[in-house]
Design an enzyme around this catalytic site. Structure first.
Site, short mmCIF file in Angstrom:
data_model
loop_
_atom_site.label_atom_id
_atom_site.label_comp_id
_atom_site.label_asym_id
_atom_site.label_seq_id
_atom_site.Cartn_x
_atom_site.Cartn_y
_atom_site.Cartn_z
N ASP A 174 70.21 -58.29 35.70
CA ASP A 174 70.47 -56.23 35.40
C ASP A 174 70.61 -55.49 36.44
O ASP A 174 71.03 -55.68 37.73
CB ASP A 174 69.17 -56.34 34.62
CG ASP A 174 67.72 -56.20 35.52
OD1 ASP A 174 67.92 -56.33 36.57
OD2 ASP A 174 66.87 -55.83 34.80
N CYS B 230 67.60 -60.47 38.03
CA CYS B 230 66.60 -59.21 37.83
C CYS B 230 65.57 -58.91 38.76
O CYS B 230 65.68 -59.62 40.09
CB CYS B 230 66.83 -58.82 36.46
SG CYS B 230 64.70 -59.93 35.87
N HIS C 75 64.63 -83.04 38.31
CA HIS C 75 63.96 -83.87 37.56
C HIS C 75 64.26 -82.87 36.48
O HIS C 75 63.85 -83.40 35.38
CB HIS C 75 62.24 -83.04 38.28
CG HIS C 75 61.57 -83.89 39.49
ND1 HIS C 75 61.13 -83.73 40.01
CD2 HIS C 75 62.71 -84.93 40.86
CE1 HIS C 75 60.56 -84.54 41.08
NE2 HIS C 75 61.03 -84.68 41.68
N HIS D 12 62.76 -88.81 33.93
CA HIS D 12 63.14 -87.22 33.98
C HIS D 12 64.20 -87.00 32.54
O HIS D 12 64.15 -86.06 31.73
CB HIS D 12 64.16 -87.14 35.26
CG HIS D 12 62.83 -86.96 36.58
ND1 HIS D 12 61.90 -86.39 36.39
CD2 HIS D 12 63.03 -87.80 37.24
CE1 HIS D 12 61.24 -86.18 37.88
NE2 HIS D 12 61.98 -87.43 38.10
N THR E 122 62.49 -59.13 38.58
CA THR E 122 61.53 -60.12 39.13
C THR E 122 62.30 -61.89 38.78
O THR E 122 61.36 -62.65 39.63
CB THR E 122 60.13 -60.19 38.28
OG1 THR E 122 60.68 -60.28 37.23
CG2 THR E 122 59.73 -58.98 38.49
C1 RB5 Z 1 63.89 -54.63 35.09
O1 RB5 Z 1 63.17 -52.76 35.92
C2 RB5 Z 1 62.79 -54.80 35.25
O2 RB5 Z 1 61.48 -55.17 33.83
C3 RB5 Z 1 63.84 -56.43 35.60
O3 RB5 Z 1 64.82 -56.84 36.18
C4 RB5 Z 1 63.34 -57.45 35.26
O4 RB5 Z 1 62.02 -57.99 36.56
C5 RB5 Z 1 62.88 -58.12 34.03
O5 RB5 Z 1 61.90 -58.69 33.66
#
Ligand code: RB5
Length: 144
Positions: free
Chosen positions: A7, A64, A97, A133, A66
């Site tokens: 993203d 993304c 696994h 597994h 996080t």
């Molecule tokens: C975008 O601002 C952020 O929410 C996205 O990159 C991500 O971390 C969502 O899980």
């Protein structure tokens, strides 16, 4: 062929990852996003999972801010086992696994050098094919 998507929070790391993998002789199908304009991570998660489920790509990488949103979105798709990793041990274990087919990374959590190492570890590892597994993974398929 590796499917890769991100993203707006991870465009830079995604582009760096494509270059890193290219140097290793690994071609990526880059589904975007390509700009820092705000976008919705499930759109790109689904582009990558579609490529895996169609057989066009064997493995995928989703990035993304996080890594959490991407992993939630990808894991809702049947046939997808997405693992959010911030260390190499987990990246190797999840291939061996869980037979994970998507690696998720958080661009705001780890730096590029660690991200490259985690991706290398993930892509170089293989599923163990151990009976226990296989059994556990087939139980996951019943959940969808
Ligand atoms: C975008 O601002 C952020 O929410 C996205 O990159 C991500 O971390 C969502 O899980």
């Amino acid at each position: 062929m590796i499917a890769i998507g991100c993203d707006h929070g991870a465009v830079e790391l995604k582009n760096q990852m494509v270059e890193h993998l290219k140097k290793r002789g690994i071609e990526c199908k880059d589904v975007g996003t390509y700009t820092k304009e705000s976008c919705d991570y499930p759109v790109y998660a689904h582009k990558v999972t579609d490529l895996i489920n169609s057989g066009e790509c064997e493995l995928g990488i989703l990035i993304c801010g996080t890594g959490i949103g991407m992993s939630i979105a990808a894991n809702k798709v049947k046939g997808i086992r997405a693992a959010l990793c911030s260390d190499c041990f987990s990246a190797q274990a999840t291939r061996e696994h869980n037979n994970a087919n998507v690696l998720c990374l958080g661009a705001r959590v780890i730096g590029p050098e660690l991200a490259f190492r985690i991706a290398d570890t993930f892509l170089d590892a293989d599923f163990s094919n151990d009976e226990r597994h296989i059994r556990r993974i087939s139980m996951l398929e019943e959940d969808n």
